[in-house]
Design an enzyme around this catalytic site. Structure first.
Site, PDB file in Angstrom:
ATOM      1  N   ILE A  86       0.832  -1.206   0.000  1.00  0.00           N
ATOM      2  CA  ILE A  86       0.000   0.000   0.000  1.00  0.00           C
ATOM      3  C   ILE A  86       0.870   1.260   0.000  1.00  0.00           C
ATOM      4  CG2 ILE A  86      -1.792   1.279   1.257  1.00  0.00           C
ATOM      5  CD1 ILE A  86      -2.774  -1.329  -0.016  1.00  0.00           C
ATOM      6  N   CYS A  87       1.954   1.246   0.766  1.00  0.00           N
ATOM      7  CA  CYS A  87       2.854   2.412   0.807  1.00  0.00           C
ATOM      8  C   CYS A  87       3.484   2.654  -0.556  1.00  0.00           C
ATOM      9  CB  CYS A  87       3.941   2.210   1.863  1.00  0.00           C
ATOM     10  SG  CYS A  87       3.294   2.045   3.533  1.00  0.00           S
ATOM     11  N   SER A  88       3.835   1.569  -1.219  1.00  0.00           N
ATOM     12  CA  SER A  88       4.394   1.670  -2.560  1.00  0.00           C
ATOM     13  C   SER A  88       3.371   2.274  -3.522  1.00  0.00           C
ATOM     14  CB  SER A  88       4.828   0.277  -3.032  1.00  0.00           C
ATOM     15  OG  SER A  88       5.271   0.316  -4.359  1.00  0.00           O
TER      16      SER A  88
END
Length: 193
Positions: A86-88
């Site tokens: 998700i951060c990516s």
């Protein structure tokens, strides 16, 4: 293996540092991980307040502060770790879809990842319009903005927009660590700058 070791070292260092920080009572109960509330540490921040200065490092361990962006509107995308899906996605979204629309806004992604891990991520994912900065050295950003997740040593997923005088005009704490931010409201607020 290298990725996992760097991530583990970052967590260990941050968890021991964060033990002495006060709880962020302003944002209590607003963020969950796997359906359970998490405790945020540091000072809380409200829309309308002047954004506190902070000290982080870039990919060559050079200190960077909010003052380095004086006179410029700033978007701060905060992620727990670039090494997660998700951060990516969040970082790539701001790099590929948002930065092009708003070239006059400084686009920053801040995480507790070590700088060399951020540098590797940016190279592998062609991140070239967003500046990644690390809060791994002093934890100053997380403390000033009330974003350190207790017992995890990571920063909670969030987005801030600061106007040219660095007043907070937008704040989004993403309620679940496992979901992306609500991008449409971010873009609407950027259009108002």
């Amino acid at each position: 293996m290298r990725r996992t070791l760097a991530f583990a070292l970052s967590l260990f260092c941050c968890a021991s540092f964060a033990a002495d920080l006060p709880e962020n009572t302003l944002d209590a109960g607003k963020v969950t991980a796997q359906g359970k509330p998490v405790t945020l540490l540091g000072k809380g921040l409200k829309v309308g307040e002047d954004a506190p200065n902070f000290k982080v490092v870039n990919d060559s361990f050079t200190a960077v502060t909010l003052e380095d962006y004086r006179g410029q509107a700033v978007l701060i995308s905060v992620v727990p770790s670039l090494d997660t899906g998700i951060c990516s996605l969040q970082t790539k979204h701001f790099n590929e879809k948002v930065a092009q629309q708003f070239p006059g806004v400084a686009m920053l992604t801040i995480s507790a990842d070590l700088p060399f891990a951020q540098k590797r991520f940016c190279k592998a994912e062609n991140i070239d319009k967003v500046t990644t900065l690390s809060d791994s050295v002093w934890r100053d950003f997380g403390q000033q903005y009330g974003l350190i997740i207790k017992d995890m040593g990571l920063l909670t997923r969030s987005v801030f927009i600061l106007d040219k005088s660095h007043k907070v005009i937008y704040k989004q704490l993403v309620s679940s660590l496992s979901t992306e931010p609500e991008y449409d409201s971010v873009i609407e607020k950027l259009k108002m700058l």
